[in-house]
Design an enzyme around this catalytic site. Structure first.
Site, PDB file in Angstrom:
ATOM      1  N   HIS A 158      41.101 -52.751   8.675  1.00  0.00           N
ATOM      2  CA  HIS A 158      42.068 -52.278   9.478  1.00  0.00           C
ATOM      3  C   HIS A 158      41.325 -51.571  10.682  1.00  0.00           C
ATOM      4  O   HIS A 158      40.273 -51.076  10.723  1.00  0.00           O
ATOM      5  CB  HIS A 158      42.960 -51.280   8.733  1.00  0.00           C
ATOM      6  CG  HIS A 158      42.247 -50.215   8.204  1.00  0.00           C
ATOM      7  ND1 HIS A 158      41.533 -50.334   6.857  1.00  0.00           N
ATOM      8  CD2 HIS A 158      41.815 -48.946   8.573  1.00  0.00           C
ATOM      9  CE1 HIS A 158      40.870 -49.096   6.496  1.00  0.00           C
ATOM     10  NE2 HIS A 158      40.933 -48.225   7.529  1.00  0.00           N
ATOM     11  N   CYS A 204      39.420 -41.179   5.489  1.00  0.00           N
ATOM     12  CA  CYS A 204      38.840 -42.299   6.020  1.00  0.00           C
ATOM     13  C   CYS A 204      39.042 -42.205   7.610  1.00  0.00           C
ATOM     14  O   CYS A 204      39.359 -41.196   8.030  1.00  0.00           O
ATOM     15  CB  CYS A 204      39.402 -43.621   5.496  1.00  0.00           C
ATOM     16  SG  CYS A 204      40.802 -44.115   6.031  1.00  0.00           S
TER      17      CYS A 204
END
Length: 689
Positions: free
Chosen positions: A608, A412
């Site tokens: 995040h 990611c």
């Protein structure tokens, strides 16, 4: 028995040499542009070049009677070895390893008058590996606020120590080795024996063993010879496109079936594109054709030796265009003649073999290509030119896997949130299927390398990940928690490992009856501090200096946010209250959400920061906010928002616990019904022990 059967091919001498050669190639190939630049400047501006310029070529003297420095000498003495060393160190331990490896290499460079390519290929990886081991000694033991001080000084001190060791020790050893290897080459040249090297080089190419010879010996010696003589024959021992071109021409005229039909396209890719592996399957279909490659190679080398011809720098890839671009000014006739004669001899031998044998090269080209890729150990970049993409149907994103699945990576943007969750879910599934040795890790896309068998990314990130991992099977998902693609990946693991083991032994070990008893009691633990990019370790991560990753004060059972952005602010505020991050990190959480959604499925989102925002994390922490009525998260309903800020992978243990819970409907129901923070903490387990 199944384990032994699977492991044996990976420990063979051939595979070991392949890996060593691939590692050497990994240091050289990213820097080929610098080699070409040096070669062009050398060919143009040295004293024997096309346009001699003393100030650039480094010959002659200046007005004060001192030798001209030029740029040819400094580039080959300093720039190229340091680039190689940095690349090698970075391959082992990312940028930190690259920097230490480059520092160490300066000692070897300063200790001798010769270009230290071999020294760079030793000191670069050595510097990265030793720095990695040193960092492990105090990993997790540094007080917050002192990390930068310790990291910078440890790298500087150890780099300086390695540089001194290289100056006083390794430089002398490498110099002696270079002189010895040069003497061997000189003996072969002086006695007319150099063409015999084709007996080893041509078969080594087909078996993918040539990188160790080419990048480990021929390139360093060739550069030294080029500096002394302005050219080197060694650059063309392996790179001459003639032998392979002759074999493909023979198939064009005398082959049959798919081999004959595909040979013209393969010939163009080989001769002009310089991708020599395109002709390897044609040899594997009829192994006796290796005699044609050997005959052509010997002819080309003999022609170069007789005409005293050579290149000024490596020709990579081995295209006729690259060969001519790096040809010495006085060697064009000899080099062109070497390619033409090598092609002619190879063509004649291959044609004779094809015409006089019952098998006219009509065997299964697809099967031969698969054998070639199996020997290579990964997908060939040009195989589709031979067999098309039919064989790739239904396999990930269209890539053919020719080896058992050993390592899988979830990638990611930041490599610390959604990818860690997905890795934990799939790791448990693969272990349950009976393959505990398959490594499942997570990484930021920026840190990916082409060393993985399977790459899993969010569907919005796949295009970014594919160029970095072109030989892997790619799976795109829109849900990291319960994507149906996970079952496909588990099946790929099973079939690929069954195929290597012969099927029976592994199939028996993966039945429900055997796996149920063998399944580990504890969930797979993710990476411990100090391991890179999510590599899992045997022990769970621990807290840093008493700061727990998840504390009761970071859990809210009734969030007040009404939409996605305010929910991110609410989860981020809990991290701020813990002094785990600064406000810039919360801004980065929003930035991350705008690029790729952090919705995971099962009513869960884990916002995040971006990869660039890791500098704004002070210590690892996780926050949990529950929204009983749910909020809209880009069209998905979310009831649980988990804010993540992680350093050194310390947060991965709690993410593993979260992943286990949210793949279990009963556990999710218990979480929805929890009335106290203690119940939530109990469900997630003790992560601060």
């Amino acid at each position: 028995m199944a384990t032994e059967t699977v492991a044996k091919p990976r420990t063979s001498v051939r595979v070991g040499v392949q890996k060593f050669g691939t590692f050497l190639s990994g240091m050289i190939m990213p820097n080929i542009g610098a080699f070409i630049a040096w070669g062009l400047i050398t060919a143009l501006f040295i004293e024997k070049g096309w346009f001699p310029v003393a100030e650039l070529g480094g010959f002659g003297t200046n007005a004060e009677g001192e030798p001209n420095g030029g740029i040819v000498g400094p580039m080959v003495t300093y720039l190229l070895p340091i680039l190689i060393a940095y690349t090698g160190g970075r391959m082992v331990y990312d940028v930190r390893g690259g920097v230490v490896g480059a520092i160490a290499t300066m000692g070897v460079i300063a200790g001798t008058d010769s270009p230290m390519f071999i020294g760079a290929m030793i000191m670069g990886p050595l510097g990265g590996w030793t720095m990695k081991q040193i960092d492990r000694l105090w990993d997790g033991k540094i007080r917050p606020g002192f990390e930068m001080l310790v990291n910078n000084f440890s790298a500087g001190i150890w780099g300086a120590a390695l540089a001194l060791g290289g100056f006083y020790g390794l430089s002398w050893v490498v110099q002696r080795f270079t002189e010895g290897a040069g003497a061997v080459v000189g003996f072969l040249v002086n006695n007319g024996l150099l063409p015999l090297t084709s007996i080893f080089i041509e078969p080594a190419k087909v078996l993918f063993l040539n990188n160790a010879i080419n990048h480990g010996v021929l390139t360093p010696l060739g550069i030294q010879q080029s500096l002394d003589q302005g050219k080197s024959i060694l650059f063309l021992l392996e790179a001459n496109p003639g032998p392979g071109f002759g074999i493909l021409l023979a198939y064009m005229f005398f082959g049959r079936g798919a081999a004959k039909a595909s040979a013209p396209g393969a010939a163009v890719i080989h001769f002009l594109g310089g991708i020599h592996e395109i002709y390897f399957p044609y040899v594997l279909m009829k192994p006796i054709l290796i005699l044609a490659a050997i005959g052509g190679g010997m002819t080309g080398i003999a022609t170069l030796a007789i005409t005293n011809s050579g290149l000024v720098a490596p020709a990579a890839p081995g295209s006729i265009i690259a060969v001519l671009a790096q040809t010495s000014r006085d060697s064009y006739v000899g080099v062109i003649l070497a390619v033409v004669l090598a092609t002619a001899v190879s063509f004649l031998i291959a044609s004779l073999i094809l015409r006089t044998s019952k098998n006219k090269g009509e065997d299964d080209l697809s099967a031969a290509t698969s054998r070639m890729e199996a020997m290579k150990g990964k997908k060939s970049s040009v195989s589709s030119a031979l067999v098309g993409d039919e064989s790739a149907a239904g396999r990930g994103e269209g890539t053919v896997l020719t080896r058992p699945v050993r390592n899988i990576v979830f990638a990611c943007d930041a490599g610390m949130g959604s990818s860690a969750m997905g890795a934990s879910v799939l790791r448990n599934k693969i272990k349950a299927a009976g393959f505990p040795d398959v490594k499942v890790t997570n990484s930021a896309i920026a840190n990916l390398s082409d060393t993985y068998d399977v790459v899993v990314t969010h569907q919005d990130l796949t295009e970014r990940a594919q160029p970095r991992t072109s030989s892997a099977v790619h799976y795109s998902v829109d849900n990291f928690m319960n994507s149906p693609k996970y079952d496909e990946i588990v099946e790929l693991v099973r079939t690929s490992n069954d195929a290597e083991a012969g099927g029976a032994a592994v199939a028996e070990s993966t039945t429900p009856e055997t796996t149920a008893g063998a399944r580990p009691a504890a969930a797979a633990t993710p990476a411990a501090p100090g391991t890179s990019h999510g590599a899992h370790a045997a022990e769970p991560a621990t807290a840093v200096e008493g700061k727990g990753v998840l504390l009761a004060e970071s859990v809210k059972l009734n969030g007040s946010a009404q939409d996605r952005d305010s929910a991110i602010d609410e989860a981020g505020q809990l991290l701020l209250d813990r002094d785990a991050v600064d406000v810039s990190y919360v801004h980065a959480m929003h930035e991350r959400e705008e690029s790729v959604s952090t919705y995971m499925g099962s009513f869960l989102a884990i916002p995040h920061g971006t990869n660039d925002a890791k500098d704004h994390i002070k210590h690892s922490a996780v926050s949990i906010v529950r929204y009983p009525e749910g909020i809209d998260w880009g069209g998905k309903q979310v009831k649980f928002v988990v804010g993540v800020a992680g350093l050194n992978n310390e947060h991965l243990h709690i993410l593993s616990s979260i992943a286990k819970i949210f793949t279990n409907k009963a556990q999710v129901a218990r979480l929805e019904e929890a009335t106290t923070v203690e119940e939530v903490l109990e469900l997630f387990g003790k992560v601060n022990a």
